[in-house]
Design a protein around this motif. Sequence first.
Motif, PDB file in Angstrom:
ATOM      1  N   LYS A   1       0.586  -1.065   0.431  1.00 20.96           N
ATOM      2  CA  LYS A   1      -0.023  -0.460   0.288  1.00 20.96           C
ATOM      3  C   LYS A   1       1.054   1.006  -0.371  1.00 20.96           C
ATOM      4  N   LEU A   2       1.611   1.448   0.282  1.00 21.38           N
ATOM      5  CA  LEU A   2       2.583   2.365   0.999  1.00 21.38           C
ATOM      6  C   LEU A   2       3.806   2.750  -0.741  1.00 21.38           C
ATOM      7  N   ALA A   3       3.539   1.335  -0.873  1.00 23.27           N
ATOM      8  CA  ALA A   3       4.586   1.245  -2.451  1.00 23.27           C
ATOM      9  C   ALA A   3       3.595   2.316  -3.417  1.00 23.27           C
ATOM     10  N   GLU A   4       2.717   1.981  -3.208  1.00 27.70           N
ATOM     11  CA  GLU A   4       1.187   2.535  -4.083  1.00 27.70           C
ATOM     12  C   GLU A   4       0.945   3.864  -4.162  1.00 27.70           C
ATOM     13  N   VAL A   5       1.342   3.945  -2.892  1.00 23.59           N
ATOM     14  CA  VAL A   5       1.168   5.886  -2.605  1.00 23.59           C
ATOM     15  C   VAL A   5       1.901   7.049  -2.901  1.00 23.59           C
ATOM     16  N   ALA A   6       3.604   5.760  -3.159  1.00 22.20           N
ATOM     17  CA  ALA A   6       4.706   6.598  -3.009  1.00 22.20           C
ATOM     18  C   ALA A   6       5.270   6.511  -5.039  1.00 22.20           C
ATOM     19  N   GLY A   7       4.138   5.815  -5.291  1.00 25.07           N
ATOM     20  CA  GLY A   7       4.374   5.423  -6.774  1.00 25.07           C
ATOM     21  C   GLY A   7       5.305   4.903  -7.562  1.00 25.07           C
ATOM     22  N   MET A   8       5.319   4.059  -6.741  1.00 27.69           N
ATOM     23  CA  MET A   8       6.629   2.798  -7.259  1.00 27.69           C
ATOM     24  C   MET A   8       6.277   0.965  -7.078  1.00 27.69           C
ATOM     25  N   SER A   9       7.264   0.241  -7.294  1.00 25.47           N
ATOM     26  CA  SER A   9       7.250  -1.225  -7.139  1.00 25.47           C
ATOM     27  C   SER A   9       7.193  -1.518  -6.112  1.00 25.47           C
ATOM     28  N   ARG A  10       6.803  -2.401  -5.129  1.00 27.81           N
ATOM     29  CA  ARG A  10       6.955  -3.055  -3.675  1.00 27.81           C
ATOM     30  C   ARG A  10       8.771  -3.180  -3.396  1.00 27.81           C
ATOM     31  N   SER A  11       9.160  -3.343  -4.145  1.00 29.30           N
ATOM     32  CA  SER A  11      10.965  -4.417  -4.011  1.00 29.30           C
ATOM     33  C   SER A  11      11.878  -2.548  -4.062  1.00 29.30           C
ATOM     34  N   SER A  12      11.206  -1.610  -4.641  1.00 24.06           N
ATOM     35  CA  SER A  12      11.719  -0.509  -5.626  1.00 24.06           C
ATOM     36  C   SER A  12      11.857   0.406  -4.229  1.00 24.06           C
ATOM     37  N   PHE A  13      10.284   0.328  -3.906  1.00 19.39           N
ATOM     38  CA  PHE A  13       9.657   1.163  -2.590  1.00 19.39           C
ATOM     39  C   PHE A  13      10.479   1.026  -1.382  1.00 19.39           C
ATOM     40  N   ALA A  14      10.255  -0.253  -0.593  1.00 18.12           N
ATOM     41  CA  ALA A  14      11.431  -1.032   0.184  1.00 18.12           C
ATOM     42  C   ALA A  14      12.522  -0.714   0.724  1.00 18.12           C
ATOM     43  N   GLN A  15      13.091  -0.770  -1.069  1.00 21.97           N
ATOM     44  CA  GLN A  15      14.181  -0.575  -0.515  1.00 21.97           C
ATOM     45  C   GLN A  15      15.048   1.118  -0.892  1.00 21.97           C
ATOM     46  N   ARG A  16      14.446   1.811  -1.268  1.00 23.82           N
ATOM     47  CA  ARG A  16      15.209   3.341  -1.398  1.00 23.82           C
ATOM     48  C   ARG A  16      14.469   3.441   0.144  1.00 23.82           C
ATOM     49  N   PHE A  17      13.286   3.306   0.561  1.00 22.63           N
ATOM     50  CA  PHE A  17      13.180   3.676   1.998  1.00 22.63           C
ATOM     51  C   PHE A  17      14.453   3.361   2.934  1.00 22.63           C
ATOM     52  N   LYS A  18      14.616   2.293   2.735  1.00 28.12           N
ATOM     53  CA  LYS A  18      15.422   1.688   4.020  1.00 28.12           C
ATOM     54  C   LYS A  18      17.062   2.709   3.822  1.00 28.12           C
ATOM     55  N   ASP A  19      17.246   1.915   2.215  1.00 25.44           N
ATOM     56  CA  ASP A  19      18.585   3.083   1.733  1.00 25.44           C
ATOM     57  C   ASP A  19      18.337   4.940   2.549  1.00 25.44           C
ATOM     58  N   VAL A  20      17.590   5.398   2.316  1.00 30.90           N
ATOM     59  CA  VAL A  20      17.288   6.712   2.541  1.00 30.90           C
ATOM     60  C   VAL A  20      17.180   6.662   4.322  1.00 30.90           C
ATOM     61  N   VAL A  21      16.411   5.683   4.828  1.00 35.12           N
ATOM     62  CA  VAL A  21      15.614   5.960   6.107  1.00 35.12           C
ATOM     63  C   VAL A  21      16.491   5.423   7.084  1.00 35.12           C
ATOM     64  N   GLY A  22      17.490   4.106   6.569  1.00 40.74           N
ATOM     65  CA  GLY A  22      17.892   3.253   7.208  1.00 40.74           C
ATOM     66  C   GLY A  22      17.575   2.437   7.942  1.00 40.74           C
ATOM     67  N   ILE A  23      15.885   2.674   8.162  1.00 45.48           N
ATOM     68  CA  ILE A  23      15.745   1.789   8.753  1.00 45.48           C
ATOM     69  C   ILE A  23      13.969   0.686   7.284  1.00 45.48           C
ATOM     70  N   PRO A  24      13.446   0.191   7.416  1.00 51.47           N
ATOM     71  CA  PRO A  24      12.330  -0.369   6.875  1.00 51.47           C
ATOM     72  C   PRO A  24      11.491   0.085   6.922  1.00 51.47           C
ATOM     73  N   PRO A  25      10.338   0.631   6.059  1.00 50.10           N
ATOM     74  CA  PRO A  25       9.163   1.165   5.942  1.00 50.10           C
ATOM     75  C   PRO A  25       8.333   1.024   7.294  1.00 50.10           C
ATOM     76  N   LEU A  26       7.984  -0.246   7.804  1.00 53.35           N
ATOM     77  CA  LEU A  26       7.155  -0.465   8.496  1.00 53.35           C
ATOM     78  C   LEU A  26       7.684  -0.481   9.962  1.00 53.35           C
ATOM     79  N   THR A  27       8.941  -0.433   9.587  1.00 55.06           N
ATOM     80  CA  THR A  27       9.910  -0.132  11.288  1.00 55.06           C
ATOM     81  C   THR A  27       9.874   1.390  12.104  1.00 55.06           C
ATOM     82  N   TYR A  28      10.369   1.844  10.763  1.00 56.02           N
ATOM     83  CA  TYR A  28       9.583   3.775  10.844  1.00 56.02           C
ATOM     84  C   TYR A  28       7.771   3.510  10.972  1.00 56.02           C
TER      85      TYR A  28
END
Length: 311
Positions: free
Chosen positions: A224-251
Amino acid sequence: MDALSVLLQNVHLFETKYYRLNGAGNWSYSLTRQDTILFYLVMSGSFCIDVGNGRREAHAGDLIMIPSAHKHTSYALNHHGEDAEPLDELLNNCKENTLDLHGDGDPSSSLILIECKYDKEMIRPLLSVLPSILPEISEESEGRFEVIDVEIRLLTLEAKHERMGKTAIINHWASIMMIECLRVYIESLPEATDNWLKAMKDPFLTKALVAMHEIPSKNWTIHKLAEVAGMSRSSFAQRFKDVVGIPPLTYLIDYRLRLAARYLRLQQNSISRIGELVGYASDSTFSQAFKRVYGVSPKAYRQQYQQQLLA
Protein backbone atom coordinates in the motif's frame (compact mmCIF):
# COMPACT_ATOMS: atom_id res chain seq x y z
CA MET A 1 0.80 18.64 3.12
CA ASP A 2 4.56 18.31 2.64
CA ALA A 3 6.74 15.82 4.51
CA LEU A 4 8.47 18.33 6.80
CA SER A 5 5.11 19.75 7.87
CA VAL A 6 3.73 16.34 8.84
CA LEU A 7 7.00 15.48 10.58
CA LEU A 8 6.63 18.58 12.74
CA GLN A 9 2.87 18.63 13.28
CA ASN A 10 3.18 16.90 16.67
CA VAL A 11 6.44 18.61 17.64
CA HIS A 12 5.40 21.43 19.92
CA LEU A 13 7.65 24.01 21.54
CA PHE A 14 6.58 25.48 24.85
CA GLU A 15 7.78 27.41 27.91
CA THR A 16 9.61 29.77 25.59
CA LYS A 17 11.79 32.41 27.24
CA TYR A 18 13.73 35.19 25.59
CA TYR A 19 16.39 37.66 26.62
CA ARG A 20 18.14 40.56 24.98
CA LEU A 21 21.85 40.39 25.75
CA ASN A 22 24.02 43.46 25.18
CA GLY A 23 27.73 42.67 25.32
CA ALA A 24 30.59 45.13 25.77
CA GLY A 25 34.28 44.47 26.27
CA ASN A 26 35.53 40.93 26.88
CA TRP A 27 32.21 39.44 27.93
CA SER A 28 31.47 35.73 28.19
CA TYR A 29 28.99 33.35 29.77
CA SER A 30 28.23 29.64 29.91
CA LEU A 31 24.79 28.11 29.57
CA THR A 32 23.69 24.60 30.51
CA ARG A 33 20.28 23.26 29.55
CA GLN A 34 18.57 19.91 29.00
CA ASP A 35 15.69 19.11 26.65
CA THR A 36 15.89 22.63 25.27
CA ILE A 37 16.28 24.23 21.86
CA LEU A 38 18.17 27.51 21.73
CA PHE A 39 18.08 30.22 19.10
CA TYR A 40 20.36 33.21 18.73
CA LEU A 41 19.32 36.23 16.70
CA VAL A 42 22.29 38.55 16.24
CA MET A 43 20.94 42.08 16.23
CA SER A 44 24.29 43.86 15.91
CA GLY A 45 28.00 43.16 16.19
CA SER A 46 29.57 39.70 16.33
CA PHE A 47 30.27 36.99 18.88
CA CYS A 48 31.45 33.37 19.20
CA ILE A 49 29.74 30.18 20.32
CA ASP A 50 31.60 27.08 21.50
CA VAL A 51 29.47 23.95 21.92
CA GLY A 52 32.43 21.76 22.83
CA ASN A 53 33.36 20.50 19.38
CA GLY A 54 34.29 23.70 17.62
CA ARG A 55 34.09 27.46 17.60
CA ARG A 56 31.45 29.24 15.53
CA GLU A 57 31.37 32.95 14.74
CA ALA A 58 28.06 34.75 14.32
CA HIS A 59 27.49 38.20 12.90
CA ALA A 60 24.75 40.80 12.65
CA GLY A 61 21.68 39.40 10.91
CA ASP A 62 22.53 35.75 11.59
CA LEU A 63 20.08 33.22 13.00
CA ILE A 64 21.58 30.22 14.80
CA MET A 65 19.82 27.16 16.19
CA ILE A 66 21.33 24.86 18.82
CA PRO A 67 18.91 21.93 18.66
CA SER A 68 19.90 19.93 21.72
CA ALA A 69 21.43 22.35 24.15
CA HIS A 70 23.50 20.80 26.91
CA LYS A 71 26.33 23.23 27.58
CA HIS A 72 27.93 25.93 25.50
CA THR A 73 29.92 29.10 25.97
CA SER A 74 29.27 32.42 24.25
CA TYR A 75 31.81 35.21 24.24
CA ALA A 76 33.10 38.33 22.49
CA LEU A 77 35.15 37.87 19.32
CA ASN A 78 38.35 39.14 20.94
CA HIS A 79 37.88 36.92 23.97
CA HIS A 80 38.32 33.18 24.46
CA GLY A 81 35.55 32.37 26.91
CA GLU A 82 37.83 31.80 29.89
CA ASP A 83 36.22 32.20 33.30
CA ALA A 84 32.78 32.34 31.72
CA GLU A 85 30.11 32.93 34.34
CA PRO A 86 26.90 30.89 34.32
CA LEU A 87 24.25 32.88 32.50
CA ASP A 88 21.60 31.92 35.06
CA GLU A 89 23.57 33.80 37.73
CA LEU A 90 23.97 36.83 35.49
CA LEU A 91 20.24 36.83 34.76
CA ASN A 92 19.63 37.76 38.39
CA ASN A 93 20.51 41.28 37.22
CA CYS A 94 18.22 41.09 34.19
CA LYS A 95 15.72 43.93 33.88
CA GLU A 96 12.74 43.69 31.55
CA ASN A 97 14.30 40.71 29.76
CA THR A 98 17.45 42.73 29.00
CA LEU A 99 20.91 41.97 30.37
CA ASP A 100 24.04 44.10 29.96
CA LEU A 101 27.14 41.93 29.91
CA HIS A 102 30.51 43.07 31.29
CA GLY A 103 31.19 46.73 30.90
CA ASP A 104 29.73 50.15 30.36
CA GLY A 105 29.13 52.16 27.24
CA ASP A 106 27.62 51.13 23.96
CA PRO A 107 27.40 47.37 23.46
CA SER A 108 29.78 45.85 20.95
CA SER A 109 27.21 43.17 20.20
CA SER A 110 23.52 42.70 20.84
CA LEU A 111 21.81 39.30 20.78
CA ILE A 112 18.38 37.88 21.37
CA LEU A 113 18.54 34.49 23.06
CA ILE A 114 15.43 32.33 22.84
CA GLU A 115 15.10 29.04 24.68
CA CYS A 116 12.18 26.63 24.57
CA LYS A 117 11.24 23.18 25.78
CA TYR A 118 9.99 20.42 23.51
CA ASP A 119 8.22 17.06 23.56
CA LYS A 120 11.18 14.66 23.80
CA GLU A 121 9.44 11.68 22.24
CA MET A 122 8.09 13.42 19.17
CA ILE A 123 11.30 15.27 18.37
CA ARG A 124 13.71 12.41 19.15
CA PRO A 125 14.27 11.13 15.57
CA LEU A 126 14.88 14.67 14.38
CA LEU A 127 17.44 15.52 17.06
CA SER A 128 19.28 12.26 16.46
CA VAL A 129 20.53 13.43 13.05
CA LEU A 130 21.00 17.16 13.58
CA PRO A 131 24.45 18.62 14.26
CA SER A 132 25.13 20.13 17.69
CA ILE A 133 24.76 23.55 16.11
CA LEU A 134 23.07 24.17 12.77
CA PRO A 135 24.85 26.24 10.13
CA GLU A 136 23.98 29.88 10.66
CA ILE A 137 21.41 31.48 8.40
CA SER A 138 23.01 34.77 7.40
CA GLU A 139 21.55 37.59 5.37
CA GLU A 140 23.33 36.10 2.34
CA SER A 141 22.24 32.49 2.97
CA GLU A 142 20.47 30.82 0.09
CA GLY A 143 16.95 30.02 1.19
CA ARG A 144 16.70 32.73 3.85
CA PHE A 145 13.25 34.27 3.81
CA GLU A 146 12.11 37.72 4.82
CA VAL A 147 9.99 36.17 7.58
CA ILE A 148 13.13 36.00 9.75
CA ASP A 149 13.74 39.73 9.43
CA VAL A 150 10.08 40.46 10.13
CA GLU A 151 10.20 38.16 13.14
CA ILE A 152 13.25 39.92 14.57
CA ARG A 153 11.46 43.27 14.34
CA LEU A 154 8.27 41.89 15.90
CA LEU A 155 10.17 40.19 18.72
CA THR A 156 12.00 43.42 19.47
CA LEU A 157 8.70 45.28 19.69
CA GLU A 158 7.08 42.54 21.78
CA ALA A 159 9.95 42.68 24.27
CA LYS A 160 9.12 46.30 25.04
CA HIS A 161 5.53 45.69 26.13
CA GLU A 162 3.58 43.38 28.41
CA ARG A 163 0.50 42.42 26.42
CA MET A 164 -2.05 39.63 26.46
CA GLY A 165 -1.04 36.53 24.54
CA LYS A 166 2.70 37.24 24.68
CA THR A 167 3.58 33.66 25.67
CA ALA A 168 1.52 32.17 22.85
CA ILE A 169 3.05 34.56 20.32
CA ILE A 170 6.60 33.78 21.39
CA ASN A 171 5.96 30.02 21.29
CA HIS A 172 4.71 30.39 17.72
CA TRP A 173 7.72 32.49 16.76
CA ALA A 174 10.05 29.83 18.13
CA SER A 175 8.29 27.22 15.99
CA ILE A 176 8.64 29.41 12.91
CA MET A 177 12.36 29.85 13.56
CA MET A 178 12.82 26.11 14.02
CA ILE A 179 11.06 25.38 10.72
CA GLU A 180 13.09 28.05 8.94
CA CYS A 181 16.37 26.64 10.26
CA LEU A 182 15.40 23.06 9.44
CA ARG A 183 14.29 23.67 5.89
CA VAL A 184 17.41 25.65 5.04
CA TYR A 185 19.49 22.86 6.60
CA ILE A 186 17.61 20.09 4.76
CA GLU A 187 17.78 21.93 1.45
CA SER A 188 21.57 22.15 1.87
CA LEU A 189 22.08 18.41 2.51
CA PRO A 190 24.25 16.79 -0.17
CA GLU A 191 22.89 13.78 -2.02
CA ALA A 192 25.66 11.59 -0.65
CA THR A 193 24.74 12.17 2.99
CA ASP A 194 23.40 9.33 5.14
CA ASN A 195 21.15 11.76 7.03
CA TRP A 196 17.59 10.40 6.82
CA LEU A 197 16.20 13.94 6.57
CA LYS A 198 17.12 13.92 2.90
CA ALA A 199 13.97 11.80 2.52
CA MET A 200 12.13 15.12 2.93
CA LYS A 201 13.42 16.02 -0.55
CA ASP A 202 12.65 12.67 -2.19
CA PRO A 203 9.56 13.07 -4.43
CA PHE A 204 8.54 9.42 -3.92
CA LEU A 205 9.34 8.81 -0.26
CA THR A 206 7.70 12.04 0.85
CA LYS A 207 4.33 10.72 -0.35
CA ALA A 208 4.66 7.61 1.81
CA LEU A 209 5.91 9.58 4.82
CA VAL A 210 3.00 12.00 4.59
CA ALA A 211 0.54 9.10 4.35
CA MET A 212 1.93 7.33 7.43
CA HIS A 213 1.92 10.51 9.51
CA GLU A 214 -1.51 11.69 8.41
CA ILE A 215 -3.28 8.32 8.86
CA PRO A 216 -1.24 6.26 11.36
CA SER A 217 -4.33 4.17 12.17
CA LYS A 218 -4.56 2.73 8.65
CA ASN A 219 -3.56 -0.88 8.09
CA TRP A 220 -0.48 0.03 6.08
CA THR A 221 1.51 -2.61 4.22
CA ILE A 222 4.62 -2.29 2.08
CA HIS A 223 2.43 -2.80 -0.97
CA LYS A 224 0.00 0.00 0.00
CA LEU A 225 2.82 2.42 0.83
CA ALA A 226 4.55 1.60 -2.45
CA GLU A 227 1.33 2.41 -4.30
CA VAL A 228 1.13 5.77 -2.53
CA ALA A 229 4.75 6.47 -3.44
CA GLY A 230 4.17 5.45 -7.06
CA MET A 231 6.82 2.74 -7.00
CA SER A 232 7.05 -1.03 -7.16
CA ARG A 233 7.00 -2.84 -3.83
CA SER A 234 10.63 -3.96 -3.95
CA SER A 235 11.99 -0.65 -5.25
CA PHE A 236 10.11 1.30 -2.60
CA ALA A 237 11.21 -0.94 0.27
CA GLN A 238 14.86 -0.75 -0.79
CA ARG A 239 14.80 2.99 -1.44
CA PHE A 240 13.14 3.73 1.90
CA LYS A 241 15.69 1.67 3.82
CA ASP A 242 18.62 3.15 1.91
CA VAL A 243 17.53 6.74 2.59
CA VAL A 244 15.83 6.56 5.99
CA GLY A 245 18.03 3.79 7.39
CA ILE A 246 15.24 1.48 8.55
CA PRO A 247 12.44 -0.44 6.76
CA PRO A 248 9.13 1.41 6.19
CA LEU A 249 7.10 -0.61 8.68
CA THR A 250 9.78 -0.23 11.36
CA TYR A 251 9.56 3.53 10.85
CA LEU A 252 5.76 3.33 11.05
CA ILE A 253 5.79 1.33 14.30
CA ASP A 254 8.22 3.77 15.89
CA TYR A 255 6.04 6.73 14.90
CA ARG A 256 2.86 5.03 16.11
CA LEU A 257 4.32 4.29 19.54
CA ARG A 258 5.82 7.77 19.98
CA LEU A 259 2.43 9.21 19.07
CA ALA A 260 0.73 6.84 21.51
CA ALA A 261 3.09 8.00 24.27
CA ARG A 262 2.14 11.59 23.52
CA TYR A 263 -1.58 10.76 23.63
CA LEU A 264 -1.15 8.90 26.93
CA ARG A 265 0.45 11.99 28.44
CA LEU A 266 -1.87 14.62 27.05
CA GLN A 267 -5.24 13.02 26.30
CA GLN A 268 -7.98 11.57 28.47
CA ASN A 269 -8.97 8.94 25.91
CA SER A 270 -9.06 5.34 27.09
CA ILE A 271 -6.00 3.21 26.43
CA SER A 272 -8.08 1.12 24.06
CA ARG A 273 -9.07 4.21 22.07
CA ILE A 274 -5.47 5.45 21.91
CA GLY A 275 -4.42 2.06 20.58
CA GLU A 276 -7.03 2.37 17.84
CA LEU A 277 -5.88 5.89 16.95
CA VAL A 278 -2.35 4.65 16.29
CA GLY A 279 -3.31 1.53 14.37
CA TYR A 280 -3.65 -1.29 16.90
CA ALA A 281 -6.82 -3.37 16.65
CA SER A 282 -6.47 -5.09 20.03
CA ASP A 283 -5.47 -3.88 23.49
CA SER A 284 -3.08 -6.77 24.01
CA THR A 285 -1.18 -6.15 20.77
CA PHE A 286 -0.90 -2.45 21.59
CA SER A 287 0.24 -3.13 25.15
CA GLN A 288 2.88 -5.65 24.05
CA ALA A 289 4.28 -3.35 21.36
CA PHE A 290 4.35 -0.37 23.73
CA LYS A 291 6.04 -2.32 26.52
CA ARG A 292 8.78 -3.56 24.18
CA VAL A 293 9.81 0.04 23.53
CA TYR A 294 9.02 1.85 26.80
CA GLY A 295 9.52 -0.98 29.27
CA VAL A 296 6.09 -0.55 30.86
CA SER A 297 2.48 -0.98 29.80
CA PRO A 298 0.51 2.00 28.44
CA LYS A 299 -1.43 2.17 31.73
CA ALA A 300 1.75 2.24 33.83
CA TYR A 301 3.30 4.84 31.51
CA ARG A 302 0.31 7.15 31.97
CA GLN A 303 0.35 6.66 35.74
CA GLN A 304 4.07 7.44 35.94
CA TYR A 305 3.58 10.64 33.97
CA GLN A 306 0.69 11.74 36.19
CA GLN A 307 2.77 11.06 39.30
CA GLN A 308 5.61 13.18 37.90
CA LEU A 309 3.20 16.07 37.44
CA LEU A 310 2.14 15.84 41.08
CA ALA A 311 5.69 15.53 42.44
